[in-house]
Scaffold this active site. Structure first.
Site, PDB file in Angstrom:
ATOM      1  N   GLN A  85       0.815  -1.217   0.000  1.00 53.26           N
ATOM      2  CA  GLN A  85       0.000   0.000   0.000  1.00 53.26           C
ATOM      3  C   GLN A  85       0.853   1.274   0.000  1.00 53.26           C
ATOM      4  O   GLN A  85       2.033   1.232   0.337  1.00 53.26           O
ATOM      5  CB  GLN A  85      -0.889   0.017   1.238  1.00 53.26           C
ATOM      6  CG  GLN A  85      -2.116  -0.875   1.140  1.00 53.26           C
ATOM      7  CD  GLN A  85      -3.054  -0.605   2.304  1.00 53.26           C
ATOM      8  OE1 GLN A  85      -3.110  -1.385   3.232  1.00 53.26           O
ATOM      9  NE2 GLN A  85      -3.758   0.503   2.272  1.00 53.26           N
ATOM     10  N   HIS A  86       0.214   2.380  -0.325  1.00 48.72           N
ATOM     11  CA  HIS A  86       0.731   3.756  -0.131  1.00 48.72           C
ATOM     12  C   HIS A  86       1.883   4.189  -1.035  1.00 48.72           C
ATOM     13  O   HIS A  86       2.230   5.358  -1.066  1.00 48.72           O
ATOM     14  CB  HIS A  86       1.194   4.008   1.318  1.00 48.72           C
ATOM     15  CG  HIS A  86       0.281   3.545   2.385  1.00 48.72           C
ATOM     16  ND1 HIS A  86      -1.046   3.942   2.460  1.00 48.72           N
ATOM     17  CD2 HIS A  86       0.483   2.714   3.442  1.00 48.72           C
ATOM     18  CE1 HIS A  86      -1.593   3.375   3.532  1.00 48.72           C
ATOM     19  NE2 HIS A  86      -0.707   2.620   4.128  1.00 48.72           N
ATOM     20  N   ASP A 248      -2.092  -4.950  -0.283  1.00 49.31           N
ATOM     21  CA  ASP A 248      -1.786  -6.263   0.295  1.00 49.31           C
ATOM     22  C   ASP A 248      -2.684  -6.618   1.486  1.00 49.31           C
ATOM     23  O   ASP A 248      -3.049  -7.782   1.664  1.00 49.31           O
ATOM     24  CB  ASP A 248      -0.305  -6.359   0.685  1.00 49.31           C
ATOM     25  CG  ASP A 248       0.193  -5.177   1.500  1.00 49.31           C
ATOM     26  OD1 ASP A 248      -0.612  -4.300   1.896  1.00 49.31           O
ATOM     27  OD2 ASP A 248       1.411  -5.111   1.753  1.00 49.31           O
TER      28      ASP A 248
END
Length: 498
Positions: A85-86, A248
């Protein structure tokens, strides 16, 4: 063989890419493959990755999984991608990557995040406006950082993608995002499920960022069909459907069957996460709880600790122990490590919210300073962080009948018992430890099923494909629970002094 329904699930993580081949008809994982990535680390907490490595690892892991499963890639019906992520991937107008991807664990944009948080009116303002509190790991501060540190790169931005969005773009040539992963950007409203365009205009009034956003799609919608050249390169069916994919944690939820209320998934990876499914966006007043969207149509309140197997690994390396020797020492030491307490904040910490903290060892005496106690203290200290987070989720109304454990740490029976005792909740693992890659494959089967007129619901697919490892079931032991509670209270007192 003709009645198999084969799907490829990919999980592009920080350490490497994993691939699984799932037969969605029998629910069996037929084979898996993996390939490693390396990290670009620098001063100020820089943590970046070269996206070309992801593509190489994707290809290698896929070939290895097909070989292990002993199946012809041309029989693959669909592909699902899970990504860390991110992370921020920037492309120019030719679709070329402009610079290395800045990752979730990168803290270089902390000053930018502080300024953006102030602009939003602090934690309270951020929660009211977005439904989450932006943190340095989120994507939004990386955009402001790029504008300030690399204006020449910023001027050429044509697409802003998350890691899994970028892999989907590579596979299909289409730029999309799905609500689950989008909700971790910091420029997305989790209640309305829309981009916060004004926040991007505040960062850059020209509208460049807004124009570079991917299109938002539902979790069950495919991104499209794989490009012919990429299909050939991977050795995959050129008609294979690429599903929406997701972050994820969202894919790990699907891969552990965590798609209705009551289940809790806990991941013991380099970082630790605890999350559960929610039918409404009940935004917690506590900044540490991130009320992300799920990739199965609901929400996924989540807490993330920055220190888990990276901290236990540091102690293992210090003593030059393999996993077995380390676990044996942990088991030797008493609960509470004879009064030794480790605050394992080697990376700073998100939960408890201590971004500038460092690690510390407390309660050392001439008699308790042993290798076994130190090994025990790091496992307990990291697990207490997860307990702290689980308590926050419980305060927000989440029920936990049982905990599904995934990630590297879940393979240790000693650690499973410690988790069961500290959380006072039964613990069980899934047969398939690569939950995110499995979740991505299940989601691909779900997307294909929608395209075929709803043959199988996601619940039916999870029921069939997510198998619990009954031998791993671990129940809390009453005497241990009491001792763990005492040790946890001591940990809380130490945290309070920080």
């Amino acid at each position: 063989m003709a009645n198999q329904q084969l799907f490829l699930g990919i999980d592009c993580g920080t350490q490497g890419t994993k691939a699984v081949i799932l037969d969605a008809r029998s629910g069996q994982v037929l084979g898996q493959g993996a390939a490693a990535h390396s990290l670009i680390s620098g001063a100020n907490g820089r943590r970046e990755q070269d996206t070309a490595q992801w593509l190489e690892a994707f290809t290698l892991a896929t070939h290895r999984a097909l070989l292990a499963a002993n199946v012809d890639g041309r029989t693959i019906l669909g592909i699902g991608v899970s990504g860390q992520q991110h992370g921020l991937v920037l492309l120019d107008d030719r679709g070329q990557v402009l610079r290395p991807a800045k990752l979730w664990c990168d803290t270089e944009s902390t000053p930018e995040n502080d300024r953006l948080l102030a602009h939003l009116g602090g934690e309270k303002g951020s929660l009211e406006r977005l439904g989450i509190v932006i943190a340095p790991g989120y994507t939004v501060s990386k955009l402001l950082w790029t504008k300030e540190q690399h204006p020449e790169v910023f001027a050429r931005i044509a697409r802003i993608l998350l890691p899994h969005d970028y892999l989907n773009y590579w596979l299909t040539g289409r730029s999309c995002s799905e609500y689950g992963d989008a909700s971790g950007t910091g420029y997305f409203n989790v209640r309305t499920r829309q981009w916060d365009l004004q926040l991007l205009r505040d960062i850059d009034p020209t509208g460049r960022l807004q124009a570079a956003l991917p299109e938002l799609i539902d979790a069950h919608q495919p991104v499209g069909t794989i490009l012919p050249g990429i299909a050939e390169h991977l050795g995959i069916n050129p008609k294979a459907l690429v599903s929406s994919g997701g972050g994820d944690n969202m894919m790990g939820a699907i891969g552990t069957g965590n798609i209705k209320p009551g289940a809790i998934t806990m991941s013991l990876g380099s970082s630790g996460t605890v999350y559960a499914y929610a039918e409404q966006a009940n935004v917690s007043p506590d900044a540490s709880v991130a009320t992300f969207c799920s990739s199965s149509g609901g929400w996924l309140p989540l807490i993330c600790t920055m220190n888990l197997t990276n901290a236990t690994g540091a102690i293992r390396e210090l003593f030059e122990l393999d996993i077995e020797a380390f676990n044996a020492l942990v088991a030797q030491a008493p609960i509470g490590a004879d009064g030794m307490c480790m605050l394992p904040f080697l990376n700073g910490e998100r939960v408890p919210a201590l971004p500038h903290a460092s690690g510390s060892l407390l309660g050392l005496t001439m008699t308790n300073l042993t290798r076994a106690n130190l090994c025990r203290a790091v496992v307990e200290g990291t697990t207490f962080g997860l307990r702290y987070g689980l308590d926050l989720l419980r305060q927000n109304g989440l029920q936990s009948r049982s905990i599904c454990l995934i990630g590297g740490g879940s393979k240790s029976p000693v650690w499973r018992q410690i988790v069961a005792d500290i959380m006072n909740t039964p613990v069980i693992c899934t047969e398939q430890s690569e939950a995110a890659a499995l979740g991505a494959a299940i989601q691909a089967a779900w997307c294909k099923s929608w395209a075929n007129g709803h043959e199988d619901s996601l619940a039916v697919l999870c029921e069939r494909c997510v198998k619990l490892d009954l031998a791993s079931e671990t129940l809390p032991i009453a005497a241990n629970v009491a001792a763990c509670q005492q040790a946890y209270e001591r940990y809380q007192q130490h945290v309070a002094t920080l």
